[in-house]
Design a protein around this motif. Structure first.
Motif, PDB file in Angstrom:
ATOM      1  N   UNK A  41       0.836  -1.206   0.000  1.00  0.00           N
ATOM      2  CA  UNK A  41       0.000   0.000   0.000  1.00  0.00           C
ATOM      3  C   UNK A  41       0.867   1.251   0.000  1.00  0.00           C
ATOM      4  N   UNK A  42       1.925   1.242   0.804  1.00  0.00           N
ATOM      5  CA  UNK A  42       2.823   2.395   0.867  1.00  0.00           C
ATOM      6  C   UNK A  42       3.578   2.569  -0.453  1.00  0.00           C
ATOM      7  N   UNK A  43       4.069   1.472  -1.016  1.00  0.00           N
ATOM      8  CA  UNK A  43       4.806   1.554  -2.287  1.00  0.00           C
ATOM      9  C   UNK A  43       3.909   2.078  -3.395  1.00  0.00           C
ATOM     10  N   UNK A  44       2.658   1.611  -3.429  1.00  0.00           N
ATOM     11  CA  UNK A  44       1.726   2.082  -4.458  1.00  0.00           C
ATOM     12  C   UNK A  44       1.496   3.577  -4.316  1.00  0.00           C
ATOM     13  N   UNK A  45       1.249   4.035  -3.095  1.00  0.00           N
ATOM     14  CA  UNK A  45       1.012   5.456  -2.867  1.00  0.00           C
ATOM     15  C   UNK A  45       2.213   6.290  -3.299  1.00  0.00           C
ATOM     16  N   UNK A  46       3.414   5.869  -2.915  1.00  0.00           N
ATOM     17  CA  UNK A  46       4.622   6.612  -3.271  1.00  0.00           C
ATOM     18  C   UNK A  46       4.864   6.608  -4.776  1.00  0.00           C
ATOM     19  N   UNK A  47       4.644   5.469  -5.392  1.00  0.00           N
ATOM     20  CA  UNK A  47       4.874   5.354  -6.837  1.00  0.00           C
ATOM     21  C   UNK A  47       3.908   6.247  -7.612  1.00  0.00           C
ATOM     22  N   UNK A  48       2.640   6.207  -7.255  1.00  0.00           N
ATOM     23  CA  UNK A  48       1.653   7.037  -7.948  1.00  0.00           C
ATOM     24  C   UNK A  48       1.926   8.521  -7.722  1.00  0.00           C
ATOM     25  N   UNK A  49       2.336   8.875  -6.519  1.00  0.00           N
ATOM     26  CA  UNK A  49       2.663  10.275  -6.237  1.00  0.00           C
ATOM     27  C   UNK A  49       3.866  10.717  -7.063  1.00  0.00           C
ATOM     28  N   UNK A  50       4.852   9.850  -7.175  1.00  0.00           N
ATOM     29  CA  UNK A  50       6.031  10.163  -7.980  1.00  0.00           C
ATOM     30  C   UNK A  50       5.687  10.335  -9.446  1.00  0.00           C
ATOM     31  N   UNK A  51       4.817   9.474  -9.954  1.00  0.00           N
ATOM     32  CA  UNK A  51       4.390   9.596 -11.343  1.00  0.00           C
ATOM     33  C   UNK A  51       3.654  10.915 -11.561  1.00  0.00           C
ATOM     34  N   UNK A  52       2.781  11.254 -10.626  1.00  0.00           N
ATOM     35  CA  UNK A  52       2.026  12.503 -10.739  1.00  0.00           C
ATOM     36  C   UNK A  52       2.974  13.699 -10.694  1.00  0.00           C
ATOM     37  N   UNK A  53       3.955  13.670  -9.798  1.00  0.00           N
ATOM     38  CA  UNK A  53       4.915  14.771  -9.676  1.00  0.00           C
ATOM     39  C   UNK A  53       5.753  14.923 -10.943  1.00  0.00           C
ATOM     40  N   UNK A  54       6.015  13.806 -11.616  1.00  0.00           N
ATOM     41  CA  UNK A  54       6.799  13.832 -12.846  1.00  0.00           C
ATOM     42  C   UNK A  54       5.942  14.102 -14.076  1.00  0.00           C
ATOM     43  N   UNK A  55       4.634  14.271 -13.874  1.00  0.00           N
ATOM     44  CA  UNK A  55       3.728  14.533 -14.992  1.00  0.00           C
ATOM     45  C   UNK A  55       3.440  13.313 -15.848  1.00  0.00           C
ATOM     46  N   UNK A  56       3.683  12.131 -15.314  1.00  0.00           N
ATOM     47  CA  UNK A  56       3.425  10.890 -16.057  1.00  0.00           C
ATOM     48  C   UNK A  56       1.956  10.504 -15.935  1.00  0.00           C
ATOM     49  N   UNK A  57       1.434   9.892 -16.972  1.00  0.00           N
ATOM     50  CA  UNK A  57       0.054   9.418 -16.951  1.00  0.00           C
ATOM     51  C   UNK A  57      -0.062   8.212 -16.030  1.00  0.00           C
ATOM     52  N   UNK A  58      -1.085   8.197 -15.209  1.00  0.00           N
ATOM     53  CA  UNK A  58      -1.343   7.075 -14.307  1.00  0.00           C
ATOM     54  C   UNK A  58      -2.178   6.052 -15.077  1.00  0.00           C
ATOM     55  N   UNK A  59      -1.685   4.815 -15.216  1.00  0.00           N
ATOM     56  CA  UNK A  59      -2.440   3.819 -15.982  1.00  0.00           C
ATOM     57  C   UNK A  59      -3.686   3.344 -15.231  1.00  0.00           C
ATOM     58  N   UNK A  60      -4.673   2.955 -15.987  1.00  0.00           N
ATOM     59  CA  UNK A  60      -5.852   2.328 -15.395  1.00  0.00           C
ATOM     60  C   UNK A  60      -5.459   0.935 -14.917  1.00  0.00           C
ATOM     61  N   UNK A  61      -6.026   0.480 -13.803  1.00  0.00           N
ATOM     62  CA  UNK A  61      -5.713  -0.870 -13.328  1.00  0.00           C
ATOM     63  C   UNK A  61      -6.197  -1.940 -14.308  1.00  0.00           C
ATOM     64  N   UNK A  62      -5.382  -2.954 -14.483  1.00  0.00           N
ATOM     65  CA  UNK A  62      -5.759  -4.093 -15.327  1.00  0.00           C
ATOM     66  C   UNK A  62      -6.670  -5.030 -14.558  1.00  0.00           C
ATOM     67  N   UNK A  63      -7.386  -5.844 -15.300  1.00  0.00           N
ATOM     68  CA  UNK A  63      -8.215  -6.876 -14.677  1.00  0.00           C
ATOM     69  C   UNK A  63      -7.328  -8.039 -14.241  1.00  0.00           C
ATOM     70  N   UNK A  64      -7.845  -8.845 -13.330  1.00  0.00           N
ATOM     71  CA  UNK A  64      -7.106 -10.029 -12.889  1.00  0.00           C
ATOM     72  C   UNK A  64      -6.825 -10.944 -14.074  1.00  0.00           C
ATOM     73  N   UNK A  65      -7.792 -11.068 -14.959  1.00  0.00           N
ATOM     74  CA  UNK A  65      -7.621 -11.928 -16.133  1.00  0.00           C
ATOM     75  C   UNK A  65      -6.466 -11.446 -17.001  1.00  0.00           C
ATOM     76  N   UNK A  66      -6.383 -10.130 -17.189  1.00  0.00           N
ATOM     77  CA  UNK A  66      -5.313  -9.574 -18.017  1.00  0.00           C
ATOM     78  C   UNK A  66      -3.951  -9.784 -17.359  1.00  0.00           C
ATOM     79  N   UNK A  67      -3.874  -9.588 -16.057  1.00  0.00           N
ATOM     80  CA  UNK A  67      -2.606  -9.773 -15.340  1.00  0.00           C
ATOM     81  C   UNK A  67      -2.179 -11.234 -15.411  1.00  0.00           C
ATOM     82  N   UNK A  68      -3.093 -12.136 -15.180  1.00  0.00           N
ATOM     83  CA  UNK A  68      -2.752 -13.561 -15.146  1.00  0.00           C
ATOM     84  C   UNK A  68      -2.568 -14.163 -16.538  1.00  0.00           C
ATOM     85  N   UNK A  69      -2.922 -13.430 -17.569  1.00  0.00           N
ATOM     86  CA  UNK A  69      -2.676 -13.903 -18.926  1.00  0.00           C
ATOM     87  C   UNK A  69      -1.179 -13.944 -19.227  1.00  0.00           C
ATOM     88  N   UNK A  70      -0.406 -13.147 -18.512  1.00  0.00           N
ATOM     89  CA  UNK A  70       1.045 -13.151 -18.663  1.00  0.00           C
ATOM     90  C   UNK A  70       1.609 -14.305 -17.834  1.00  0.00           C
TER      91      UNK A  70
END
Length: 132
Positions: A41-70
């Protein structure tokens, strides 16, 4: 509020590693499952904040099916981690360390699949928890 899928991995001689397939480079670890979930939870919060600070687009979350397809993701246990309502502010700090200690820190963090900042934050948090 969005939730991202995190994958928990455990090797015989390591802590519980956590990675986010939707957010390459967003990784953390915990000594046990409870700590791994909290650190996720902490890593996610920090990562998203860093992306926002850098002006990077925040991706939409993938579905479980899409993640497990890999096929690479099938060795992990999937958990949902809720993204914070508001990204936390990231503050840059300047510290002074002996060069050899910094090299050891960087090598250890890389081996653990973490950034220097993530490793130092995790270490500080563990030290404070142990002292409590």
């Amino acid at each position: 509020m969005a939730s991202y899928i995190a994958l928990i991995h455990k090797d015989a001689v390591s802590d519980y590693g956590v990675s986010f397939p939707d957010l390459p480079g967003c990784v953390t670890a915990g000594r046990d499952l409870d700590e791994a979930r909290a650190m996720a939870a902490e890593a996610l919060a920090l990562h998203l904040a860093g992306m926002a600070a850098d002006g990077e687009a925040i991706p939409e979350p993938s579905s479980l099916e899409a993640v497990m397809a890999d096929a690479e993701n099938r060795d992990g246990v999937a958990i949902l981690v809720e993204a914070p309502a508001k990204a936390r502010k990231i503050v840059r700090v300047n510290i002074t360390l002996p060069e050899d200690e910094l090299e050891r820190i960087d090598a250890y963090a890389e081996q653990a699949g973490m950034t220097r900042s993530g490793f130092l934050a995790l270490s500080a948090k563990r030290a404070m928890q142990d002292a409590a």
